[in-house]
Write a protein that holds these residues in place. Structure first.
Motif, short mmCIF file in Angstrom:
data_model
loop_
_atom_site.label_atom_id
_atom_site.label_comp_id
_atom_site.label_asym_id
_atom_site.label_seq_id
_atom_site.Cartn_x
_atom_site.Cartn_y
_atom_site.Cartn_z
N LEU A 297 10.57 1.47 -1.75
CA LEU A 297 10.24 2.04 -0.46
C LEU A 297 8.86 2.71 -0.48
CD1 LEU A 297 13.66 3.52 0.68
CD2 LEU A 297 12.45 1.55 1.63
N PHE A 298 8.53 3.36 -1.59
CA PHE A 298 7.21 3.99 -1.73
C PHE A 298 6.11 2.94 -1.69
CE2 PHE A 298 3.70 5.40 -4.45
CZ PHE A 298 3.30 6.53 -3.75
N ILE A 299 6.30 1.85 -2.41
CA ILE A 299 5.29 0.77 -2.44
C ILE A 299 5.16 0.14 -1.06
CG2 ILE A 299 4.81 -1.54 -3.36
CD1 ILE A 299 6.02 -0.52 -6.04
N CYS A 300 6.29 -0.08 -0.37
CA CYS A 300 6.24 -0.66 0.99
C CYS A 300 5.52 0.29 1.95
CB CYS A 300 7.65 -0.96 1.49
SG CYS A 300 8.41 -2.37 0.67
N SER A 301 5.74 1.59 1.81
CA SER A 301 5.07 2.56 2.67
C SER A 301 3.57 2.53 2.45
CB SER A 301 5.60 3.97 2.42
OG SER A 301 6.97 4.04 2.72
N ILE A 302 3.15 2.52 1.21
CA ILE A 302 1.72 2.47 0.90
C ILE A 302 1.12 1.17 1.45
CG2 ILE A 302 0.03 2.31 -0.99
CD1 ILE A 302 1.17 5.11 -0.57
N TYR A 303 1.80 0.05 1.27
CA TYR A 303 1.32 -1.23 1.79
C TYR A 303 1.18 -1.17 3.30
CZ TYR A 303 1.22 -6.10 3.18
OH TYR A 303 0.88 -7.28 3.77
N SER A 304 2.18 -0.62 4.00
CA SER A 304 2.14 -0.54 5.47
C SER A 304 0.98 0.32 5.95
CB SER A 304 3.45 0.04 6.01
OG SER A 304 4.51 -0.82 5.70
N ILE A 305 0.74 1.45 5.29
CA ILE A 305 -0.36 2.33 5.66
C ILE A 305 -1.69 1.63 5.45
CG2 ILE A 305 -1.58 4.45 5.00
CD1 ILE A 305 1.26 5.65 4.47
N LEU A 306 -1.85 0.97 4.32
CA LEU A 306 -3.09 0.25 4.04
C LEU A 306 -3.29 -0.90 5.04
CD1 LEU A 306 -3.12 0.12 0.14
CD2 LEU A 306 -4.66 1.42 1.63
N PHE A 307 -2.23 -1.65 5.32
CA PHE A 307 -2.32 -2.76 6.27
C PHE A 307 -2.75 -2.26 7.65
CE2 PHE A 307 -0.59 -5.63 9.46
CZ PHE A 307 -1.09 -6.85 9.02
N TYR A 308 -2.13 -1.17 8.09
CA TYR A 308 -2.48 -0.63 9.40
C TYR A 308 -3.94 -0.18 9.43
CZ TYR A 308 -2.70 2.22 13.54
OH TYR A 308 -3.08 2.74 14.75
N ASN A 309 -4.37 0.58 8.43
CA ASN A 309 -5.73 1.11 8.42
C ASN A 309 -6.80 0.04 8.24
OD1 ASN A 309 -5.18 3.84 8.93
ND2 ASN A 309 -4.55 4.14 6.82
N LEU A 310 -6.49 -1.02 7.50
CA LEU A 310 -7.49 -2.04 7.24
C LEU A 310 -7.51 -3.17 8.27
CD1 LEU A 310 -7.13 -2.33 3.36
CD2 LEU A 310 -8.93 -1.18 4.64
N PHE A 311 -6.36 -3.49 8.86
CA PHE A 311 -6.30 -4.65 9.74
C PHE A 311 -5.95 -4.32 11.19
CE2 PHE A 311 -5.39 -6.33 5.50
CZ PHE A 311 -6.43 -7.24 5.39
N VAL A 312 -5.02 -3.42 11.43
CA VAL A 312 -4.57 -3.15 12.79
C VAL A 312 -5.49 -2.17 13.50
CG1 VAL A 312 -2.68 -2.26 14.20
CG2 VAL A 312 -2.19 -3.64 12.18
N SER A 313 -5.78 -1.06 12.88
CA SER A 313 -6.58 -0.03 13.52
C SER A 313 -7.97 -0.50 13.95
CB SER A 313 -6.69 1.18 12.60
OG SER A 313 -7.40 2.21 13.23
N PRO A 314 -8.71 -1.22 13.11
CA PRO A 314 -10.04 -1.66 13.55
C PRO A 314 -10.01 -2.60 14.76
CG PRO A 314 -9.84 -1.89 11.18
CD PRO A 314 -8.48 -1.55 11.71
N THR A 315 -8.93 -3.32 14.95
CA THR A 315 -8.82 -4.23 16.10
C THR A 315 -7.69 -3.78 17.01
OG1 THR A 315 -7.34 -5.68 14.86
CG2 THR A 315 -9.71 -6.19 14.77
N GLY A 316 -7.53 -2.49 17.13
CA GLY A 316 -6.41 -1.93 17.88
C GLY A 316 -6.33 -2.39 19.32
N PHE A 317 -7.49 -2.69 19.95
CA PHE A 317 -7.47 -3.13 21.34
C PHE A 317 -6.67 -4.41 21.49
CE2 PHE A 317 -11.02 -5.30 19.43
CZ PHE A 317 -11.01 -6.55 20.00
#
Length: 194
Positions: free
Chosen positions: A27-47
Motif C-alpha cells: 500500500l505504501f508503494i502504491c501510494s507513492i506511485y499514485s502521488i508521483l503519477f499525479y504530479n508528473l502526468f495528471v497535474s501538468p495537463t490538468g485542464f
C-alpha cells in the motif's frame, strides 16, 4: 559478491514478514506511485481532466453556463443533462463539435445537434481548426456540414495551436480567412474558442 548476498538476505527477510506488514509495504508503494503519477502526468495537463472531474473555478457573478460536447462524451443522456446544474445555475447552452479540418465530421454531431434542440438548449456548433488543411477548405467544409438556424449561437472556431512552419501574421491571416467566409454566410461574427 557481498552485495548479492545482501540482496538475497533482504529478500529472505521480506518473505518472513507477517502478511499485514507485506500489505502495508504494498500500500505504501502504491501510494507513492499514485502521488508521483499525479504530479508528473495528471497535474501538468490538468485542464484535460476537467471533463471528468469538473472545473471548480467558474467566474463569479455569471449565471449563464454551458458546456461543449463531441463524440468523446459518447451517448449523452439529454433528459438528465436538462436538469444538470453548475454552481446552482442550470446549463443553458451546448456547443457541439461539428467538423475538423477539411474533411472530418464528428460522428455524433448530427445526433447531438438535433437532441440539444429537442432538450430545449440553446445550441451552437464549433469547427476544430487543423493545420493540415487550408482555411478556405475548412470554412467551406464547415458551411457544407453545419446548418445553423435562427436562435442558434453564432458559429465557433476552436483553435488549439499554431503551426511552427508559418509566421504568426500568416496564421492570423488564415484564421481571418475562415472567419470572413463563415461571417459572409451567416451575417454574424463567429466566436473564437481557444
Amino acid at each position: 559478491m557481498p552485495s548479492s548476498n545482501y540482496f538475497y538476505s533482504c529478500l529472505r527477510l521480506c518473505f518472513q514478514l507477517p502478511n499485514w506488514v507485506k500489505w502495508g509495504i504494498v500500500l505504501f508503494i502504491c501510494s507513492i506511485y499514485s502521488i508521483l503519477f499525479y504530479n508528473l502526468f495528471v497535474s501538468p495537463t490538468g485542464f484535460r481532466w476537467r471533463a471528468i472531474y469538473g472545473d471548480p473555478d467558474y467566474p463569479a457573478g455569471y449565471t449563464i453556463h454551458g458546456i461543449d460536447v463531441s463524440r468523446y462524451q459518447g451517448s449523452i443522456n439529454w433528459n438528465r443533462l436538462r436538469n444538470a446544474m453548475i454552481e446552482r445555475s442550470p446549463i443553458r447552452f451546448i456547443i457541439i463539435k461539428s467538423t475538423e479540418g477539411g474533411n472530418h465530421i464528428d460522428t455524433n454531431f448530427r445526433e447531438n445537434f438535433s437532441n440539444a434542440k429537442e432538450a430545449g438548449f440553446i445550441r451552437g456548433a464549433y469547427h476544430f481548426w487543423s493545420n493540415n488543411s487550408t482555411a478556405r477548405r475548412q470554412a467551406y467544409y464547415f458551411l457544407a456540414m453545419v446548418h445553423l438556424e435562427p436562435g442558434d449561437l453564432p458559429p465557433v472556431l476552436d483553435i488549439e495551436n499554431k503551426p511552427q512552419n508559418i509566421s504568426t501574421e500568416e496564421f492570423q491571416q488564415n484564421i481571418l480567412t475562415w472567419l470572413h467566409i463563415v461571417e459572409d454566410k451567416y451575417h454574424v461574427k463567429p466566436i473564437i474558442y481557444t
